[in-house]
Design a protein around this motif. Sequence first.
Motif, PDB file in Angstrom:
ATOM      1  N   ARG A  32      -1.205  -2.112   1.089  1.00 34.33           N
ATOM      2  CA  ARG A  32      -2.401  -1.931   0.264  1.00 34.33           C
ATOM      3  C   ARG A  32      -3.185  -0.748   0.800  1.00 34.33           C
ATOM      4  O   ARG A  32      -3.444  -0.659   2.001  1.00 34.33           O
ATOM      5  CB  ARG A  32      -3.278  -3.194   0.310  1.00 34.33           C
ATOM      6  N   GLN A  33      -3.556   0.131  -0.095  1.00 34.55           N
ATOM      7  CA  GLN A  33      -4.378   1.279   0.300  1.00 34.55           C
ATOM      8  C   GLN A  33      -5.829   0.823   0.306  1.00 34.55           C
ATOM      9  O   GLN A  33      -6.363   0.415  -0.722  1.00 34.55           O
ATOM     10  CB  GLN A  33      -4.157   2.413  -0.701  1.00 34.55           C
ATOM     11  N   ILE A  34      -6.479   0.863   1.477  1.00 34.72           N
ATOM     12  CA  ILE A  34      -7.822   0.301   1.562  1.00 34.72           C
ATOM     13  C   ILE A  34      -8.910   1.369   1.629  1.00 34.72           C
ATOM     14  O   ILE A  34     -10.084   1.042   1.556  1.00 34.72           O
ATOM     15  CB  ILE A  34      -7.956  -0.681   2.751  1.00 34.72           C
ATOM     16  N   ARG A  59      -5.844   5.127   4.577  1.00 36.47           N
ATOM     17  CA  ARG A  59      -5.660   3.987   5.464  1.00 36.47           C
ATOM     18  C   ARG A  59      -5.025   2.867   4.650  1.00 36.47           C
ATOM     19  O   ARG A  59      -5.456   2.577   3.526  1.00 36.47           O
ATOM     20  CB  ARG A  59      -7.019   3.544   6.013  1.00 36.47           C
ATOM     21  N   LEU A  60      -3.984   2.263   5.218  1.00 38.53           N
ATOM     22  CA  LEU A  60      -3.287   1.173   4.541  1.00 38.53           C
ATOM     23  C   LEU A  60      -3.544  -0.126   5.271  1.00 38.53           C
ATOM     24  O   LEU A  60      -3.927  -0.134   6.441  1.00 38.53           O
ATOM     25  CB  LEU A  60      -1.763   1.399   4.551  1.00 38.53           C
ATOM     26  N   GLU A  61      -3.258  -1.201   4.570  1.00 43.90           N
ATOM     27  CA  GLU A  61      -3.247  -2.499   5.231  1.00 43.90           C
ATOM     28  C   GLU A  61      -1.961  -3.210   4.838  1.00 43.90           C
ATOM     29  O   GLU A  61      -1.534  -3.143   3.686  1.00 43.90           O
ATOM     30  CB  GLU A  61      -4.454  -3.334   4.793  1.00 43.90           C
ATOM     31  N   ILE A  73      -3.221   0.493   9.022  1.00 44.44           N
ATOM     32  CA  ILE A  73      -2.338   1.609   9.407  1.00 44.44           C
ATOM     33  C   ILE A  73      -2.995   2.917   8.975  1.00 44.44           C
ATOM     34  O   ILE A  73      -3.103   3.187   7.783  1.00 44.44           O
ATOM     35  CB  ILE A  73      -0.964   1.495   8.722  1.00 44.44           C
ATOM     36  N   PRO A  74      -3.456   3.730   9.933  1.00 45.23           N
ATOM     37  CA  PRO A  74      -4.003   5.034   9.542  1.00 45.23           C
ATOM     38  C   PRO A  74      -2.880   5.966   9.098  1.00 45.23           C
ATOM     39  O   PRO A  74      -1.801   5.980   9.697  1.00 45.23           O
ATOM     40  CB  PRO A  74      -4.659   5.549  10.831  1.00 45.23           C
ATOM     41  N   VAL A  75      -3.113   6.703   8.028  1.00 45.70           N
ATOM     42  CA  VAL A  75      -2.123   7.660   7.517  1.00 45.70           C
ATOM     43  C   VAL A  75      -2.754   9.045   7.567  1.00 45.70           C
ATOM     44  O   VAL A  75      -3.838   9.250   7.009  1.00 45.70           O
ATOM     45  CB  VAL A  75      -1.731   7.327   6.054  1.00 45.70           C
TER      46      VAL A  75
END
Length: 169
Positions: A32-34, A59-61, A73-75
């Motif tokens: 999920r893109q948060i 940032r994803l989750e 998860i930082p992108v």
Amino acid sequence: MLITPQELELHRIVVSKTYAPNVLDYRGGEFRQIDPLQVSVVAELAGAEIRIRGAVKTRLETSCDRCLGPVGIPVDRDFDLTYRSVRTIAREEEIEVPADELNVGFYTGEGIELADVVREQVILSVPMKVICRADCRGLCPTCGADRNREACRCPALEPDSPFATLKGE
Ligand SMILES: [Zn+2]
Ligand SMILES: [Zn+2]
């Protein structure tokens, strides 16, 4: 937005764009893109190929592989990609790709959809194994208890893999 060779013949394309959360789908919701996603790209022709350079940041989750708890998860990824139309291969007799062109991607249709490039780059920045912390104890395989939070009374399982003895538990 579609990046086409026809438009690139006229001028290179420079784009900065933001995708709000829930606009792009990552593997059917596995990630999920948060945060809003920021992408900037420069697309230009390189001979018959399309070169796209740029960066994505968001940032994803997703769920911890061991305990299923949420993990951020930082992108933050730079990319430099080259694409060739599948139509150009169809015309060639041999489909042998020289070793130095293994990084060439292919596109079908009229051009390259920017959202597809973004989605692929975001997924590539996710590590193979996602865990919430290095010492996450995971879920008990017998009763499902979260062993980070409670100690269940299940007997330890028989070691079933050659690595089991390395865990020291
Ligand atoms: Zn965990
Ligand atoms: Zn248990």
